[in-house]
Design a protein around this motif. Structure first.
Motif, PDB file in Angstrom:
ATOM      1  N   GLY A   1       9.867  -2.036   1.020  1.00 12.97           N
ATOM      2  CA  GLY A   1       9.418  -3.407   0.747  1.00 12.97           C
ATOM      3  C   GLY A   1       8.891  -4.092   1.993  1.00 12.97           C
ATOM      4  O   GLY A   1       7.906  -4.836   1.942  1.00 12.97           O
ATOM      5  N   LEU A   2       9.528  -3.845   3.135  1.00 11.06           N
ATOM      6  CA  LEU A   2       9.059  -4.424   4.400  1.00 11.06           C
ATOM      7  C   LEU A   2       7.686  -3.885   4.769  1.00 11.06           C
ATOM      8  O   LEU A   2       6.796  -4.651   5.167  1.00 11.06           O
ATOM      9  CB  LEU A   2      10.072  -4.130   5.513  1.00 11.06           C
TER      10      LEU A   2
ATOM     11  N   THR B   1       0.232 -19.382   0.025  1.00  9.08           N
ATOM     12  CA  THR B   1       1.163 -19.318  -1.099  1.00  9.08           C
ATOM     13  C   THR B   1       1.492 -17.875  -1.461  1.00  9.08           C
ATOM     14  O   THR B   1       2.649 -17.537  -1.707  1.00  9.08           O
ATOM     15  CB  THR B   1       0.568 -20.048  -2.330  1.00  9.08           C
ATOM     16  N   VAL B   2       0.481 -17.027  -1.463  1.00  5.13           N
ATOM     17  CA  VAL B   2       0.696 -15.617  -1.784  1.00  5.13           C
ATOM     18  C   VAL B   2       1.558 -14.952  -0.714  1.00  5.13           C
ATOM     19  O   VAL B   2       2.455 -14.161  -1.018  1.00  5.13           O
ATOM     20  CB  VAL B   2      -0.661 -14.885  -1.946  1.00  5.13           C
ATOM     21  N   LEU B   3       1.314 -15.296   0.547  1.00  2.00           N
ATOM     22  CA  LEU B   3       2.130 -14.759   1.636  1.00  2.00           C
ATOM     23  C   LEU B   3       3.592 -15.177   1.482  1.00  2.00           C
ATOM     24  O   LEU B   3       4.502 -14.380   1.699  1.00  2.00           O
ATOM     25  CB  LEU B   3       1.610 -15.226   2.992  1.00  2.00           C
TER      26      LEU B   3
ATOM     27  N   LEU C   1       9.836 -12.194  -1.953  1.00  2.00           N
ATOM     28  CA  LEU C   1      10.218 -10.989  -2.691  1.00  2.00           C
ATOM     29  C   LEU C   1      10.917  -9.988  -1.774  1.00  2.00           C
ATOM     30  O   LEU C   1      11.917  -9.362  -2.156  1.00  2.00           O
ATOM     31  CB  LEU C   1       8.996 -10.353  -3.351  1.00  2.00           C
ATOM     32  N   TRP C   2      10.401  -9.840  -0.552  1.00  2.00           N
ATOM     33  CA  TRP C   2      11.060  -8.932   0.381  1.00  2.00           C
ATOM     34  C   TRP C   2      12.457  -9.442   0.745  1.00  2.00           C
ATOM     35  O   TRP C   2      13.401  -8.650   0.863  1.00  2.00           O
ATOM     36  CB  TRP C   2      10.234  -8.727   1.653  1.00  2.00           C
TER      37      TRP C   2
ATOM     38  N   VAL D   1       1.805  -4.730   4.994  1.00  2.00           N
ATOM     39  CA  VAL D   1       0.436  -4.317   4.640  1.00  2.00           C
ATOM     40  C   VAL D   1      -0.248  -5.402   3.824  1.00  2.00           C
ATOM     41  O   VAL D   1      -1.403  -5.767   4.084  1.00  2.00           O
ATOM     42  CB  VAL D   1       0.459  -2.976   3.873  1.00  2.00           C
ATOM     43  N   LEU D   2       0.457  -5.940   2.827  1.00  2.00           N
ATOM     44  CA  LEU D   2      -0.137  -6.993   1.998  1.00  2.00           C
ATOM     45  C   LEU D   2      -0.408  -8.255   2.807  1.00  2.00           C
ATOM     46  O   LEU D   2      -1.384  -8.966   2.540  1.00  2.00           O
ATOM     47  CB  LEU D   2       0.776  -7.307   0.810  1.00  2.00           C
ATOM     48  N   SER D   3       0.422  -8.543   3.786  1.00  2.00           N
ATOM     49  CA  SER D   3       0.204  -9.719   4.630  1.00  2.00           C
ATOM     50  C   SER D   3      -1.081  -9.586   5.441  1.00  2.00           C
ATOM     51  O   SER D   3      -1.749 -10.585   5.724  1.00  2.00           O
ATOM     52  CB  SER D   3       1.374  -9.928   5.594  1.00  2.00           C
ATOM     53  N   GLY D   4      -1.431  -8.369   5.816  1.00  2.00           N
ATOM     54  CA  GLY D   4      -2.679  -8.136   6.539  1.00  2.00           C
ATOM     55  C   GLY D   4      -3.904  -8.259   5.655  1.00  2.00           C
ATOM     56  O   GLY D   4      -4.995  -8.547   6.139  1.00  2.00           O
TER      57      GLY D   4
END
Length: 173
Positions: free
Chosen positions: A48-49, A63-65, A71-72, A54-57
């Motif tokens: 999850g981390l 809001t999505v961040l 969630l993590w 990866v998704l943060s990049g």
């Protein structure tokens, strides 16, 4: 190398076990389940981390961040709860019975009288042999017992021998 006290699986002093013991019972074997029981939750938190990183990049919207990292944190919180739950769970064999004390919100004491144990079996998977844990199966004649299988037992052959010595005698008599 000596393990930290909270990771020890043997020579532990459970603070709440005494309230479940009868006056004539001596604790012969008291162990904590193997830390490998936590492996799934550790791997989920690490995955999850990595995914959150990866998704943060890839995402730039605030809001999505926030949702991604919340969630993590939920995965991390579940891991911490499982570690606490593991640290408060004990498997005990006395001269009278076998007990598994577990649960945080609802405390459960699964028990089988030693007089009902007719057979003991040790099962070890390949991963269990590599990491040093196994499953102890307690069989009894008659009806199904509340405690028939204990998973993630550290050094299961040694525990098997100790239970056998308590349940069936050491053979020196």
């Amino acid at each position: 190398m000596r393990l930290p006290t909270f990771l020890m699986v043997r020579n532990i002093e459970p603070h709440h076990l005494q309230r479940y013991l009868l006056p004539q019972e001596e604790d012969a074997v008291i162990i904590r389940r193997h830390p490998a029981v936590l492996l799934r939750y550790v791997l989920e938190a690490i995955a999850g981390l990595i995914l959150a990183g990866v998704l943060s990049g890839l995402v730039s919207q605030g809001t999505v961040l926030t949702v991604i990292w919340c969630l993590w944190l939920a995965f991390l919180g579940r891991l911490l709860f499982k570690v606490y739950e593991w640290s408060d769970e004990f498997f005990a064999v006395t001269g009278v019975r076998v007990m598994l004390v577990h649960g945080i919100v609802t405390r459960r004491v699964d028990m089988m009288p030693l007089s009902k144990v007719t057979d003991l079996t040790v099962d070890r998977s390949i991963l269990g042999r590599m990491l040093g844990y196994g499953t102890v199966v307690l069989e009894s004649a008659g009806q199904e017992q509340a405690l028939s299988k204990v998973t993630f037992v550290p050094e299961p052959e040694g525990v098997y021998l100790q239970i056998s010595a308590v349940a069936f005698g050491s053979g020196d008599d």
